[in-house]
Design a protein around this motif. Structure first.
Motif, PDB file in Angstrom:
ATOM      1  N   PRO A  44       0.816  -1.226   0.000  1.00 42.04           N
ATOM      2  CA  PRO A  44       0.000   0.000   0.000  1.00 42.04           C
ATOM      3  C   PRO A  44       0.851   1.278   0.000  1.00 42.04           C
ATOM      4  CG  PRO A  44      -0.880  -1.566   1.568  1.00 42.04           C
ATOM      5  CD  PRO A  44       0.429  -2.115   1.105  1.00 42.04           C
ATOM      6  N   ASN A  45       1.976   1.263   0.696  1.00 42.26           N
ATOM      7  CA  ASN A  45       2.850   2.435   0.690  1.00 42.26           C
ATOM      8  C   ASN A  45       3.438   2.673  -0.691  1.00 42.26           C
ATOM      9  OD1 ASN A  45       2.442   3.008   3.377  1.00 42.26           O
ATOM     10  ND2 ASN A  45       4.176   1.790   4.065  1.00 42.26           N
ATOM     11  N   LEU A  46       3.772   1.614  -1.386  1.00 42.88           N
ATOM     12  CA  LEU A  46       4.303   1.723  -2.741  1.00 42.88           C
ATOM     13  C   LEU A  46       3.250   2.306  -3.685  1.00 42.88           C
ATOM     14  CD1 LEU A  46       6.570   1.098  -4.794  1.00 42.88           C
ATOM     15  CD2 LEU A  46       5.515  -1.135  -5.085  1.00 42.88           C
ATOM     16  N   LEU A  47       2.013   1.839  -3.587  1.00 47.94           N
ATOM     17  CA  LEU A  47       0.937   2.345  -4.440  1.00 47.94           C
ATOM     18  C   LEU A  47       0.635   3.814  -4.140  1.00 47.94           C
ATOM     19  CD1 LEU A  47      -1.462  -0.725  -4.453  1.00 47.94           C
ATOM     20  CD2 LEU A  47       0.149  -0.022  -6.224  1.00 47.94           C
ATOM     21  N   SER A  99       2.742   5.962  -2.943  1.00 49.74           N
ATOM     22  CA  SER A  99       3.889   6.710  -3.451  1.00 49.74           C
ATOM     23  C   SER A  99       3.767   6.925  -4.958  1.00 49.74           C
ATOM     24  CB  SER A  99       5.176   5.956  -3.125  1.00 49.74           C
ATOM     25  OG  SER A  99       6.270   6.565  -3.718  1.00 49.74           O
ATOM     26  N   ARG A 100       3.298   5.921  -5.679  1.00 51.59           N
ATOM     27  CA  ARG A 100       3.111   6.038  -7.126  1.00 51.59           C
ATOM     28  C   ARG A 100       2.049   7.079  -7.450  1.00 51.59           C
ATOM     29  NH1 ARG A 100       0.122   1.828 -10.678  1.00 51.59           N
ATOM     30  NH2 ARG A 100       0.233   2.857 -12.672  1.00 51.59           N
ATOM     31  N   LEU A 101       0.968   7.093  -6.692  1.00 53.77           N
ATOM     32  CA  LEU A 101      -0.092   8.079  -6.878  1.00 53.77           C
ATOM     33  C   LEU A 101       0.444   9.494  -6.685  1.00 53.77           C
ATOM     34  CD1 LEU A 101      -3.070   6.241  -5.445  1.00 53.77           C
ATOM     35  CD2 LEU A 101      -3.445   8.370  -6.581  1.00 53.77           C
ATOM     36  N   GLN A 102       1.188   9.698  -5.609  1.00 49.06           N
ATOM     37  CA  GLN A 102       1.738  11.019  -5.325  1.00 49.06           C
ATOM     38  C   GLN A 102       2.733  11.439  -6.400  1.00 49.06           C
ATOM     39  OE1 GLN A 102       3.189  10.352  -1.360  1.00 49.06           O
ATOM     40  NE2 GLN A 102       1.269  10.993  -0.410  1.00 49.06           N
ATOM     41  N   PRO A 106      -9.013   7.077 -12.193  1.00 47.05           N
ATOM     42  CA  PRO A 106      -9.187   7.714 -10.888  1.00 47.05           C
ATOM     43  C   PRO A 106      -9.045   6.715  -9.734  1.00 47.05           C
ATOM     44  CG  PRO A 106     -10.860   8.471 -12.410  1.00 47.05           C
ATOM     45  CD  PRO A 106     -10.131   7.350 -13.089  1.00 47.05           C
ATOM     46  N   GLY A 107      -8.255   7.119  -8.741  1.00 55.75           N
ATOM     47  CA  GLY A 107      -7.994   6.263  -7.595  1.00 55.75           C
ATOM     48  C   GLY A 107      -6.828   5.316  -7.796  1.00 55.75           C
TER      49      GLY A 107
END
Length: 143
Positions: A27-30, A32-35, A109-110
């Motif tokens: 979840p942290n990786l995902l 980070s990718r979003l940001q 989105p999301g």
């Protein structure tokens, strides 16, 4: 005679530890990718604003077509802006000779981004978390 090696219980414990670590890391990786995608979209909008200002200085009007910005010699903007760029789709329009608008919407989105972005000739980048952003939305940084 003593057997050397791992027992089934020891192997199950190791697999459980790896699963716990993965459950924390993914979840942290995902996120980070979003940001990262959102930061890239903001940077791309800044590049578009700069290209539009330069185009306006050279031609006395703004354009609503990426081809005008990328096809000039020398180009005002580099690259291919059709389609998805780092998780965002960019839409450029010119409602009149004295203005342009550009929207950056997440392609998924999301997944590729949570926020929608907008800018115009004012150079202010605005966002909306619930749908396509517009001139009435708050500027980035005012969250």
């Amino acid at each position: 005679m003593k057997n050397k090696g791992f027992t089934l219980i020891e192997l199950m414990i190791v697999v459980a530890i790896i699963a716990i670590i993965a459950a924390i890391a993914i979840p942290n990786l995902l996120r980070s990718r979003l940001q990262s995608n959102e930061s890239a979209a903001i940077s791309n909008l800044k590049a578009i604003v700069g290209a539009e200002v330069a185009y306006n200085s050279a031609n006395g009007t703004y354009t609503g077509d990426f081809a005008d910005l990328t096809g000039a010699t020398p180009p005002f903007l580099e690259g291919n802006w059709a389609g998805i760029k780092q998780g965002y789709t960019f839409t450029l329009a010119s409602p009149g000779p004295n203005n342009f608008t550009c929207n950056a919407d997440p392609s998924e989105p999301g997944v590729s981004g949570n926020r929608y972005f907008f800018t115009d000739a004012s150079g202010v980048i605005r966002f909306n978390a619930g749908g396509q952003a517009g001139a009435g939305d708050p500027p980035i940084g005012e969250q």
